[in-house]
Each structure stands twice: as structure tokens, then as C-alpha cells.
Scaffold this active site. Structure first.
Site, PDB file in Angstrom:
ATOM      1  N   GLN A   1       0.848  -1.194   0.000  1.00  0.00           N
ATOM      2  CA  GLN A   1       0.000   0.000   0.000  1.00  0.00           C
ATOM      3  C   GLN A   1       0.887   1.248   0.000  1.00  0.00           C
ATOM      4  O   GLN A   1       0.415   2.350  -0.205  1.00  0.00           O
ATOM      5  CB  GLN A   1      -0.886   0.040   1.238  1.00  0.00           C
TER       6      GLN A   1
ATOM      7  N   VAL B   1       3.659   4.013  -1.009  1.00  0.00           N
ATOM      8  CA  VAL B   1       3.967   4.700  -2.280  1.00  0.00           C
ATOM      9  C   VAL B   1       5.423   5.165  -2.293  1.00  0.00           C
ATOM     10  O   VAL B   1       5.846   5.852  -3.215  1.00  0.00           O
ATOM     11  CB  VAL B   1       3.005   5.895  -2.468  1.00  0.00           C
ATOM     12  N   ASP B   2       6.204   4.737  -1.243  1.00  0.00           N
ATOM     13  CA  ASP B   2       7.555   5.287  -1.042  1.00  0.00           C
ATOM     14  C   ASP B   2       8.641   4.656  -1.904  1.00  0.00           C
ATOM     15  O   ASP B   2       9.744   5.185  -2.009  1.00  0.00           O
ATOM     16  CB  ASP B   2       7.941   5.209   0.455  1.00  0.00           C
TER      17      ASP B   2
ATOM     18  N   HIS C   1      -1.440   1.236  -4.250  1.00  0.00           N
ATOM     19  CA  HIS C   1      -1.883   2.639  -4.231  1.00  0.00           C
ATOM     20  C   HIS C   1      -0.981   3.531  -5.070  1.00  0.00           C
ATOM     21  O   HIS C   1      -0.935   4.735  -4.852  1.00  0.00           O
ATOM     22  CB  HIS C   1      -1.933   3.153  -2.785  1.00  0.00           C
TER      23      HIS C   1
ATOM     24  N   CYS D   1      -3.880  15.004 -20.698  1.00  0.00           N
ATOM     25  CA  CYS D   1      -3.871  15.602 -22.041  1.00  0.00           C
ATOM     26  C   CYS D   1      -3.346  14.601 -23.067  1.00  0.00           C
ATOM     27  O   CYS D   1      -2.577  13.681 -22.745  1.00  0.00           O
ATOM     28  CB  CYS D   1      -3.002  16.861 -22.040  1.00  0.00           C
TER      29      CYS D   1
ATOM     30  N   SER E   1      -2.602  -0.868   9.377  1.00  0.00           N
ATOM     31  CA  SER E   1      -3.681  -0.728  10.370  1.00  0.00           C
ATOM     32  C   SER E   1      -4.957  -1.391   9.884  1.00  0.00           C
ATOM     33  O   SER E   1      -5.951  -1.456  10.588  1.00  0.00           O
ATOM     34  CB  SER E   1      -3.937   0.768  10.635  1.00  0.00           C
TER      35      SER E   1
ATOM     36  N   ASN F   1       2.369  -6.723  13.265  1.00  0.00           N
ATOM     37  CA  ASN F   1       2.050  -5.312  13.456  1.00  0.00           C
ATOM     38  C   ASN F   1       2.283  -4.961  14.921  1.00  0.00           C
ATOM     39  O   ASN F   1       1.963  -5.778  15.794  1.00  0.00           O
ATOM     40  CB  ASN F   1       0.582  -5.058  13.075  1.00  0.00           C
TER      41      ASN F   1
ATOM     42  N   GLU G   1       0.751  -3.148  16.842  1.00  0.00           N
ATOM     43  CA  GLU G   1      -0.473  -3.058  17.678  1.00  0.00           C
ATOM     44  C   GLU G   1      -1.570  -3.893  17.042  1.00  0.00           C
ATOM     45  O   GLU G   1      -1.476  -4.283  15.872  1.00  0.00           O
ATOM     46  CB  GLU G   1      -0.928  -1.598  17.793  1.00  0.00           C
TER      47      GLU G   1
HETATM   48  C1  BV8 Z   1     -12.069   2.972  -3.259  1.00  0.00           C
HETATM   49  C2  BV8 Z   1      -2.184   6.720  -1.424  1.00  0.00           C
HETATM   50  C3  BV8 Z   1     -13.971   2.943  -4.673  1.00  0.00           C
HETATM   51  C4  BV8 Z   1      -2.144   8.184  -1.299  1.00  0.00           C
HETATM   52  C5  BV8 Z   1      -3.905   5.890   0.112  1.00  0.00           C
HETATM   53  C6  BV8 Z   1     -16.276   3.497   4.773  1.00  0.00           C
HETATM   54  C7  BV8 Z   1     -16.050   2.171   5.082  1.00  0.00           C
HETATM   55  C8  BV8 Z   1     -15.177   1.390   4.316  1.00  0.00           C
HETATM   56  C9  BV8 Z   1     -14.505   1.950   3.212  1.00  0.00           C
HETATM   57  C10 BV8 Z   1     -14.751   3.276   2.928  1.00  0.00           C
HETATM   58  C11 BV8 Z   1     -15.616   4.049   3.684  1.00  0.00           C
HETATM   59  N1  BV8 Z   1     -15.624   5.293   3.167  1.00  0.00           N
HETATM   60  C12 BV8 Z   1     -14.789   5.324   2.098  1.00  0.00           C
HETATM   61  C13 BV8 Z   1     -14.273   4.099   1.942  1.00  0.00           C
HETATM   62  C14 BV8 Z   1     -13.353   3.675   0.897  1.00  0.00           C
HETATM   63  C15 BV8 Z   1     -11.950   4.171   1.234  1.00  0.00           C
HETATM   64  C16 BV8 Z   1     -11.533   3.709   2.617  1.00  0.00           C
HETATM   65  O1  BV8 Z   1     -11.202   2.546   2.800  1.00  0.00           O
HETATM   66  N2  BV8 Z   1     -11.548   4.645   3.584  1.00  0.00           N
HETATM   67  C17 BV8 Z   1     -11.154   4.279   4.935  1.00  0.00           C
HETATM   68  C18 BV8 Z   1     -10.310   5.422   5.540  1.00  0.00           C
HETATM   69  C19 BV8 Z   1     -12.414   4.037   5.752  1.00  0.00           C
HETATM   70  N3  BV8 Z   1     -11.104   3.559   0.242  1.00  0.00           N
HETATM   71  C20 BV8 Z   1     -10.911   4.178  -0.923  1.00  0.00           C
HETATM   72  O2  BV8 Z   1     -11.352   5.279  -1.197  1.00  0.00           O
HETATM   73  C21 BV8 Z   1     -10.121   3.380  -1.962  1.00  0.00           C
HETATM   74  N4  BV8 Z   1     -10.848   3.417  -3.192  1.00  0.00           N
HETATM   75  O3  BV8 Z   1     -12.662   2.396  -2.390  1.00  0.00           O
HETATM   76  O4  BV8 Z   1     -12.619   3.297  -4.451  1.00  0.00           O
HETATM   77  C22 BV8 Z   1     -14.092   3.012  -6.115  1.00  0.00           C
HETATM   78  C23 BV8 Z   1     -14.164   1.822  -6.835  1.00  0.00           C
HETATM   79  C24 BV8 Z   1     -14.288   1.898  -8.195  1.00  0.00           C
HETATM   80  C25 BV8 Z   1     -14.273   3.144  -8.852  1.00  0.00           C
HETATM   81  C26 BV8 Z   1     -14.161   4.324  -8.114  1.00  0.00           C
HETATM   82  C27 BV8 Z   1     -14.057   4.278  -6.735  1.00  0.00           C
HETATM   83  C28 BV8 Z   1      -8.765   4.007  -2.217  1.00  0.00           C
HETATM   84  C29 BV8 Z   1      -7.965   4.013  -0.948  1.00  0.00           C
HETATM   85  C30 BV8 Z   1      -6.539   4.464  -1.270  1.00  0.00           C
HETATM   86  C31 BV8 Z   1      -6.247   5.744  -0.556  1.00  0.00           C
HETATM   87  N5  BV8 Z   1      -4.846   6.080  -0.774  1.00  0.00           N
HETATM   88  N6  BV8 Z   1      -2.633   6.191  -0.150  1.00  0.00           N
HETATM   89  C32 BV8 Z   1      -0.960   8.609  -0.475  1.00  0.00           C
HETATM   90  O5  BV8 Z   1      -0.218   7.770   0.054  1.00  0.00           O
HETATM   91  O6  BV8 Z   1      -0.790   9.830  -0.375  1.00  0.00           O
HETATM   92  S1  BV8 Z   1      -4.320   5.168   1.580  1.00  0.00           S
HETATM   93  C33 BV8 Z   1      -3.124   5.348   2.765  1.00  0.00           C
HETATM   94  O7  BV8 Z   1      -3.562   4.497   3.829  1.00  0.00           O
HETATM   95  C34 BV8 Z   1      -1.754   4.792   2.380  1.00  0.00           C
HETATM   96  O8  BV8 Z   1      -1.686   4.207   1.112  1.00  0.00           O
HETATM   97  C35 BV8 Z   1      -1.550   3.687   3.378  1.00  0.00           C
HETATM   98  O9  BV8 Z   1      -0.789   2.695   2.876  1.00  0.00           O
HETATM   99  C36 BV8 Z   1      -2.941   3.273   3.594  1.00  0.00           C
HETATM  100  C37 BV8 Z   1      -3.180   2.374   4.747  1.00  0.00           C
HETATM  101  O10 BV8 Z   1      -2.495   2.902   5.849  1.00  0.00           O
HETATM  102  P1  BV8 Z   1      -1.363   1.941   6.487  1.00  0.00           P
HETATM  103  O11 BV8 Z   1      -0.364   1.608   5.432  1.00  0.00           O
HETATM  104  O12 BV8 Z   1      -2.018   0.815   7.165  1.00  0.00           O
HETATM  105  O13 BV8 Z   1      -0.652   2.929   7.490  1.00  0.00           O
HETATM  106  P2  BV8 Z   1      -1.166   3.311   8.946  1.00  0.00           P
HETATM  107  O14 BV8 Z   1      -0.337   4.461   9.396  1.00  0.00           O
HETATM  108  O15 BV8 Z   1      -2.664   3.410   8.942  1.00  0.00           O
HETATM  109  O16 BV8 Z   1      -0.829   2.021   9.830  1.00  0.00           O
HETATM  110  C38 BV8 Z   1       0.509   1.622  10.020  1.00  0.00           C
HETATM  111  C39 BV8 Z   1       0.465   0.448  10.982  1.00  0.00           C
HETATM  112  O17 BV8 Z   1       1.802  -0.010  11.189  1.00  0.00           O
HETATM  113  C40 BV8 Z   1      -0.087   0.825  12.346  1.00  0.00           C
HETATM  114  O18 BV8 Z   1      -1.026  -0.153  12.744  1.00  0.00           O
HETATM  115  C41 BV8 Z   1       1.154   0.780  13.257  1.00  0.00           C
HETATM  116  O19 BV8 Z   1       0.815   0.299  14.541  1.00  0.00           O
HETATM  117  C42 BV8 Z   1       2.011  -0.232  12.552  1.00  0.00           C
HETATM  118  N7  BV8 Z   1       3.453  -0.074  12.763  1.00  0.00           N
HETATM  119  C43 BV8 Z   1       4.152   1.075  13.014  1.00  0.00           C
HETATM  120  N8  BV8 Z   1       5.480   0.774  13.096  1.00  0.00           N
HETATM  121  C44 BV8 Z   1       5.599  -0.565  12.881  1.00  0.00           C
HETATM  122  C45 BV8 Z   1       4.318  -1.110  12.675  1.00  0.00           C
HETATM  123  N9  BV8 Z   1       4.118  -2.432  12.445  1.00  0.00           N
HETATM  124  C46 BV8 Z   1       5.202  -3.227  12.398  1.00  0.00           C
HETATM  125  N10 BV8 Z   1       6.474  -2.772  12.570  1.00  0.00           N
HETATM  126  C47 BV8 Z   1       6.716  -1.461  12.831  1.00  0.00           C
HETATM  127  N11 BV8 Z   1       7.975  -1.029  13.010  1.00  0.00           N
HETATM  128 ZN    ZN Z   2      -0.945  17.746 -19.817  1.00  0.00          ZN
END
Ligand code: BV8
Ligand code: ZN
Length: 252
Positions: free
Chosen positions: A103, A105-106, A121, A133, A195, A219, A221
Site C-alpha cells: 500500500q 507509495v515510497d 496505491h 492531455c 492498520s 504489526n 499493535e
Molecule cells: C475505493 C495513497 C472505490 C495516497 C492511500 C467506509 C467504510 C469502508 C470503506 C470506505 C468508507 N468510506 C470510504 C471508503 C473507501 C476508502 C476507505 O477505505 N476509507 C477508509 C479510511 C475508511 N477507500 C478508498 O477510497 C479506496 N478506493 O474504495 O474506491 C471506487 C471503486 C471503483 C471506482 C471508483 C471508486 C482508495 C484508498 C486508497 C487511498 N490512498 N494512499 C498517499 O499515500 O498519499 S491510503 C493510505 O492508507 C496509504 O496508502 C496507506 O498505505 C494506507 C493504509 O495505511 P497503512 O499503510 O495501514 O498505514 P497506517 O499508518 O494506517 O498504519 C501503520 C500500521 O503499522 C499501524 O497499525 C502501526 O501500529 C504499525 N506499525 C508502526 N510501526 C511498525 C508497525 N508495524 C510493524 N512494525 C513497525 N515497526
Molecule cells: Zn498535460
């Protein structure tokens, strides 16, 4: 279960011909210094990612959204892969049919040497024309850091560029969905450093389980996925994966 016992149990389960699929999230890059999304450093100027990573936010204020991506590109550029990325890169060479879905993008998995990464993503290092364009390719690589002018302009039409990432409300690339679906046919599915709240990525582990895979979460947590999977290891990925790899190397 203690981390050491979980690693021993996995060591007994993994064979040289095991088909392994790994899904990673921001937690796998945390040890490299890349800010996670929902951790303590998840906000940028008090904006949660869900408010900035959307087409609506970009339409409303492309400069603000690009300031965030410009800042992240600058942060990420200096980051190196950590032991978790390197272990997964080694597994990608050692296990047949190894697949990595990220997931993130880095680009750190590619930097660590993993090939054919399934970028669920997209990539922060790709851009495309906001107006798509006719003179511009679907997307292209651009590592300019920092962009001298924000928002950067499309070289083909002078309009706006946008980051080559999937925003909230945007669909996942069909080819990526197809490759991810194929990757669910595996013996072991690891969910590492996520998460498990963003869909459809968060649904992959349960789908793999329904396909018969043994599913593991690594993970620091608990997450909504923890009780749905076969094994949940609450410890840092950069410790668990290398420790498991050491055990496997002593076995085969
Ligand atoms: C879609 C790119 C439909 C951009 C990202 C309500 C309910 C369910 C779903 C939805 C809803 N409302 C809306 C939705 C859909 C929505 C969604 O899921 N929303 C969520 C917030 C509820 N999803 C979408 O919109 C997706 N598209 O559904 O489209 C559709 C279908 C057809 C046609 C048209 C439309 C698109 C989602 C993509 C969004 N883009 N990123 C950017 O990066 O700038 S998401 C973003 O969150 C990142 O990509 C990231 O990867 C992703 C998930 O986050 P995590 O990677 O899990 O990171 P996080 O910080 O949350 O967690 C890190 C974890 O690691 C923590 O638990 C931490 O404890 C742990 N950790 C920390 N250190 C360590 C560790 N673990 C192990 N070792 C360590 N050292
Ligand atoms: Zn252009």
C-alpha cells in the site's frame, strides 16, 4: 502467543516451495524514517491524510496538496530500506511465486531489490497530467525533489500535474487488482505493518484465508484484522521478519 513461539511455529510451517504473498503498509517503512499515516506523526499541518489524499482536495487547493507531497518526497528521498524490506527482497528471490503487494507509495521495496512489486496505491515518484492531455503518457517517473514550482506543471500542455497515487474515492488500477487477486492463491499470506482500515487493501488477508492460505499479521499493535487471521504477532516488522529468516536459513 510470545513472538519467539510464533516465529518457531512459522518456521515449522514454511517449506522451501511455499507460495508466500505479503501485503505491507506504512509500518514496514517506519523504521526507515518514513512517517506512517495514522501514527503520532500522521498529521501534516494538522490535516489528516483522508482530507488531503482526495481529488476534491486537489481540485480545491492543488498547491496545498502538492506542498504535502513535495514535503513527503523530500522526506522519503533520504530514507533507506530497513531490515524488513531487505528480508522481503531476499524472500522474493528465494521462494517460488513470491508476491509482494504494498500500500506504500515510497518505493522502498524496489530500492531494497524486490522486483514486480504490486503497487496497490501507486507511487509517489510517478506523476501524470491532471487533465490527462493527449500529448502526455498515462503516467511517468519524476524524481524532482523539491519541485521548484508548486503545483508543478504538465510539460505537454502546461496544465497541472498530479501525483501518481490512488486517492480516497478513486478506484484501484484494474491490472493491479487482477495481479493482487492472483496473489491470493498462496500457502501463506502475511499482512505486515498495516492498520487494516483502508479498503479494498484491508480485505485481502481475509480473502486469502478464504482461499485456504495460512494468514499472519505482523504489526506493533492490534488491528481490526488481528482476530480474523490465523496468527497475530505484535512486534516490529524489522525484528520479526529477519528473525524468521534466520530460522528458515538454518532449516533449508
Ligand atoms: C475505493 C495513497 C472505490 C495516497 C492511500 C467506509 C467504510 C469502508 C470503506 C470506505 C468508507 N468510506 C470510504 C471508503 C473507501 C476508502 C476507505 O477505505 N476509507 C477508509 C479510511 C475508511 N477507500 C478508498 O477510497 C479506496 N478506493 O474504495 O474506491 C471506487 C471503486 C471503483 C471506482 C471508483 C471508486 C482508495 C484508498 C486508497 C487511498 N490512498 N494512499 C498517499 O499515500 O498519499 S491510503 C493510505 O492508507 C496509504 O496508502 C496507506 O498505505 C494506507 C493504509 O495505511 P497503512 O499503510 O495501514 O498505514 P497506517 O499508518 O494506517 O498504519 C501503520 C500500521 O503499522 C499501524 O497499525 C502501526 O501500529 C504499525 N506499525 C508502526 N510501526 C511498525 C508497525 N508495524 C510493524 N512494525 C513497525 N515497526
Ligand atoms: Zn498535460
Amino acid at each position: 502467543m510470545k513472538t519467539e513461539d510464533a516465529i518457531q511455529q512459522l518456521g515449522r510451517r514454511i517449506k522451501p516451495d511455499s507460495r508466500i504473498t505479503v501485503l505491507t503498509g506504512a509500518g514496514v517503512s517506519a523504521a526507515s524514517g518514513v512517517p506512517t499515516f495514522r501514527g503520532p506523526d500522521g498529521l501534516w499541518k494538522n490535516h489528516p491524510p483522508e482530507q488531503l489524499a482526495t481529488p476534491e482536495a486537489f481540485r480545491r487547493d492543488p498547491r496545498l496538496v502538492w506542498e504535502w507531497y513535495n514535503w513527503r518526497r523530500e522526506r522519503i528521498r533520504g530514507c533507506q530500506p530497513n531490515a524488513a524490506h531487505l528480508t522481503l527482497a531476499a524472500w522474493s528471490r528465494r521462494f517460488p511465486e513470491f508476491r509482494l503487494i504494498t500500500q506504500n507509495v515510497d518505493g522502498l521495496h524496489e530500492k531494497a531489490g524486490t522486483e514486480n512489486v504490486i503497487r496497490f496505491h501507486g507511487s509517489i515518484w510517478e506523476v501524470l497530467c491532471w487533465d490527462r492531455c493527449a500529448g502526455s503518457p498515462p503516467r511517468w517517473w519524476d524524481e524532482t525533489v523539491p519541485f521548484p514550482m508548486v503545483p508543478p506543471k504538465c510539460p505537454h500542455c502546461g496544465g497541472l500535474l498530479r501525483p501518481g497515487v490512488v486517492w480516497f474515492g478513486e478506484g484501484i488500477d484494474p491490472d493491479v487488482l487482477e495481479r493482487s487477486a492472483a496473489a491470493l492463491n498462496c500457502d501463506l499470506f502475511f499482512s505486515v505493518g498495516t492498520s487494516a482500515v483502508v479498503y479494498p487493501a484491508a480485505g485481502l488477508a481475509s480473502q486469502a484465508r478464504r482461499h485456504g492460505a495460512y494468514t499472519i499479521e505482523v504489526n506493533v499493535e492490534g488491528t481490526p484484522a488481528s482476530n480474523l487471521l490465523d496468527l497475530s504477532v505484535q512486534a516490529p516488522a524489522e525484528e520479526v521478519l529477519p528473525a524468521l529468516d534466520l530460522l528458515l536459513q538454518s532449516k533449508f
